[in-house]
Design a protein around this motif. Sequence first.
Motif, mmCIF file in Angstrom:
data_model
loop_
_atom_site.group_PDB
_atom_site.id
_atom_site.type_symbol
_atom_site.label_atom_id
_atom_site.label_comp_id
_atom_site.label_asym_id
_atom_site.label_seq_id
_atom_site.Cartn_x
_atom_site.Cartn_y
_atom_site.Cartn_z
ATOM 1 N N THR A 59 -4.254 21.258 34.836
ATOM 2 C CA THR A 59 -3.666 22.120 33.826
ATOM 3 C C THR A 59 -2.409 22.732 34.413
ATOM 4 O OG1 THR A 59 -5.828 22.667 32.880
ATOM 5 C CG2 THR A 59 -4.031 24.204 32.433
ATOM 6 N N HIS A 60 -1.304 22.662 33.684
ATOM 7 C CA HIS A 60 -0.080 23.329 34.120
ATOM 8 C C HIS A 60 -0.162 24.771 33.643
ATOM 9 C CE1 HIS A 60 4.226 24.523 33.872
ATOM 10 N NE2 HIS A 60 4.194 23.971 35.075
ATOM 11 N N LEU A 61 -0.106 25.697 34.582
ATOM 12 C CA LEU A 61 -0.245 27.118 34.279
ATOM 13 C C LEU A 61 0.969 27.858 34.801
ATOM 14 C CD1 LEU A 61 -2.169 29.388 33.276
ATOM 15 C CD2 LEU A 61 -2.996 29.544 35.624
ATOM 16 N N CYS A 62 1.566 28.649 33.935
ATOM 17 C CA CYS A 62 2.733 29.443 34.297
ATOM 18 C C CYS A 62 2.504 30.862 33.791
ATOM 19 C CB CYS A 62 3.982 28.847 33.656
ATOM 20 S SG CYS A 62 5.498 29.753 33.995
ATOM 21 N N VAL A 63 2.859 31.835 34.595
ATOM 22 C CA VAL A 63 2.774 33.238 34.198
ATOM 23 C C VAL A 63 4.188 33.794 34.223
ATOM 24 C CG1 VAL A 63 1.800 35.512 34.707
ATOM 25 C CG2 VAL A 63 0.535 33.437 35.342
ATOM 26 N N THR A 64 4.587 34.451 33.142
ATOM 27 C CA THR A 64 5.871 35.138 33.140
ATOM 28 C C THR A 64 5.624 36.629 32.966
ATOM 29 O OG1 THR A 64 6.168 34.784 30.749
ATOM 30 C CG2 THR A 64 7.158 33.161 32.244
ATOM 31 N N SER A 67 9.817 42.885 34.612
ATOM 32 C CA SER A 67 9.651 44.282 34.998
ATOM 33 C C SER A 67 10.239 45.244 33.968
ATOM 34 C CB SER A 67 10.300 44.527 36.365
ATOM 35 O OG SER A 67 10.260 45.896 36.687
ATOM 36 N N ILE A 68 11.434 44.979 33.504
ATOM 37 C CA ILE A 68 12.123 45.921 32.619
ATOM 38 C C ILE A 68 11.322 46.195 31.351
ATOM 39 C CG2 ILE A 68 14.174 46.244 31.172
ATOM 40 C CD1 ILE A 68 15.731 44.689 33.349
ATOM 41 N N THR A 69 10.809 45.148 30.714
ATOM 42 C CA THR A 69 10.099 45.302 29.439
ATOM 43 C C THR A 69 8.582 45.291 29.594
ATOM 44 O OG1 THR A 69 10.030 42.927 29.046
ATOM 45 C CG2 THR A 69 11.971 44.120 28.213
ATOM 46 N N GLY A 70 8.097 44.729 30.688
ATOM 47 C CA GLY A 70 6.658 44.537 30.851
ATOM 48 C C GLY A 70 6.133 43.324 30.103
ATOM 49 N N ALA A 71 7.022 42.550 29.479
ATOM 50 C CA ALA A 71 6.607 41.378 28.693
ATOM 51 C C ALA A 71 5.918 40.359 29.598
ATOM 52 C CB ALA A 71 7.807 40.753 28.001
ATOM 53 N N THR A 72 4.676 40.034 29.261
ATOM 54 C CA THR A 72 3.848 39.141 30.069
ATOM 55 C C THR A 72 3.268 38.061 29.171
ATOM 56 O OG1 THR A 72 3.223 41.058 31.403
ATOM 57 C CG2 THR A 72 1.890 39.057 31.663
ATOM 58 N N SER A 73 3.332 36.819 29.653
ATOM 59 C CA SER A 73 2.724 35.698 28.930
ATOM 60 C C SER A 73 2.139 34.715 29.919
ATOM 61 C CB SER A 73 3.768 34.942 28.097
ATOM 62 O OG SER A 73 4.265 35.733 27.070
ATOM 63 N N PHE A 74 1.139 34.002 29.486
ATOM 64 C CA PHE A 74 0.649 32.834 30.203
ATOM 65 C C PHE A 74 1.098 31.617 29.404
ATOM 66 C CE2 PHE A 74 -1.897 35.634 32.658
ATOM 67 C CZ PHE A 74 -2.378 34.916 33.749
ATOM 68 N N TRP A 75 1.488 30.590 30.112
ATOM 69 C CA TRP A 75 1.872 29.323 29.510
ATOM 70 C C TRP A 75 0.887 28.278 29.998
ATOM 71 C CZ3 TRP A 75 6.740 28.623 26.861
ATOM 72 C CH2 TRP A 75 7.515 29.782 26.794
ATOM 73 N N ASN A 77 0.117 24.216 29.782
ATOM 74 C CA ASN A 77 0.642 22.899 29.403
ATOM 75 C C ASN A 77 1.842 23.009 28.460
ATOM 76 O OD1 ASN A 77 -1.277 21.721 31.031
ATOM 77 N ND2 ASN A 77 -2.726 21.431 29.356
ATOM 78 N N GLY A 78 2.761 23.905 28.814
ATOM 79 C CA GLY A 78 4.008 24.054 28.078
ATOM 80 C C GLY A 78 3.947 24.942 26.853
ATOM 81 N N LEU A 79 2.769 25.465 26.502
ATOM 82 C CA LEU A 79 2.619 26.324 25.327
ATOM 83 C C LEU A 79 2.418 27.776 25.752
ATOM 84 C CD1 LEU A 79 0.202 24.075 23.251
ATOM 85 C CD2 LEU A 79 2.691 24.288 23.009
ATOM 86 N N ARG A 80 3.166 28.684 25.105
ATOM 87 C CA ARG A 80 3.108 30.102 25.454
ATOM 88 C C ARG A 80 2.006 30.824 24.685
ATOM 89 N NH1 ARG A 80 4.712 34.661 23.209
ATOM 90 N NH2 ARG A 80 6.018 33.698 21.625
ATOM 91 N N ALA A 133 11.850 29.133 27.852
ATOM 92 C CA ALA A 133 10.817 28.219 27.345
ATOM 93 C C ALA A 133 11.153 26.773 27.692
ATOM 94 C CB ALA A 133 10.658 28.393 25.842
ATOM 95 N N SER A 134 12.413 26.401 27.611
ATOM 96 C CA SER A 134 12.792 25.012 27.908
ATOM 97 C C SER A 134 12.624 24.702 29.396
ATOM 98 C CB SER A 134 14.222 24.727 27.452
ATOM 99 O OG SER A 134 15.147 25.534 28.135
ATOM 100 N N GLN A 135 12.884 25.664 30.273
ATOM 101 C CA GLN A 135 12.675 25.438 31.703
ATOM 102 C C GLN A 135 11.189 25.271 32.023
ATOM 103 O OE1 GLN A 135 14.878 29.033 32.750
ATOM 104 N NE2 GLN A 135 16.190 27.792 34.082
ATOM 105 N N ILE A 136 10.340 26.050 31.388
ATOM 106 C CA ILE A 136 8.894 25.938 31.614
ATOM 107 C C ILE A 136 8.388 24.606 31.079
ATOM 108 C CG2 ILE A 136 6.644 26.920 31.000
ATOM 109 C CD1 ILE A 136 8.077 29.695 31.089
ATOM 110 N N LEU A 137 8.870 24.205 29.923
ATOM 111 C CA LEU A 137 8.481 22.909 29.362
ATOM 112 C C LEU A 137 8.921 21.769 30.283
ATOM 113 C CD1 LEU A 137 7.084 21.564 26.971
ATOM 114 C CD2 LEU A 137 9.317 21.467 25.835
#
Length: 172
Positions: A59-64, A67-75, A77-80, A133-137
């Motif tokens: 499984t491809h797993l990415c966490v973004t 700091s400034i906004t606190g915006a957090t996501s897990f990706w 297999n390319g889906l956020r 998103a395109s870089q993570i994909l």
Amino acid sequence: MRIATELKDKREIILFAYRTQDYDELNVWREKDGRLSLYLRSSGDAVMFDLLPLNEFPTHLCVTWESITGATSFWVNGLRSMVKIYRRGHRVDPNGAVILGQDPDSLLGSFDKDQSFKGEISDVHMWDSVLSASQILELYENPCGAQGGNVIDWNSDQFQTFKNVVVLTNIN
């Protein structure tokens, strides 16, 4: 990173740990209930995501996290996932150590075998900014051709292995 494991929701497992002398600065876990989590300088306050379970297929797993906004996501297999706000304004301290698959309760030690990862981890990269998103994909679709991280680059960094770790190359 890419992850494959047979430990399906049987126990918590740490996937990625960044530890300084004083703190668990940044940890990514798969919790006992199967949720994925990010902890920043905390062992009790995390942001949790209920996503597809990890299994024997990589499984491809990415966490973004920003700091400034606190915006957090897990990706996955390319889906956020949805965006959650976590630790807005927090700063991660430098001069730590990255440990894959083990939870260090001190800078480079005090491991708990019941939290250890069992499976495969590869293609670990880290940047000091949030990728598009395109870089993570691109990382998901073309791991060999994508640009490596500017903090951790799986393709060029030197690693130390301990105990039952086996490094395999060219297994595609």
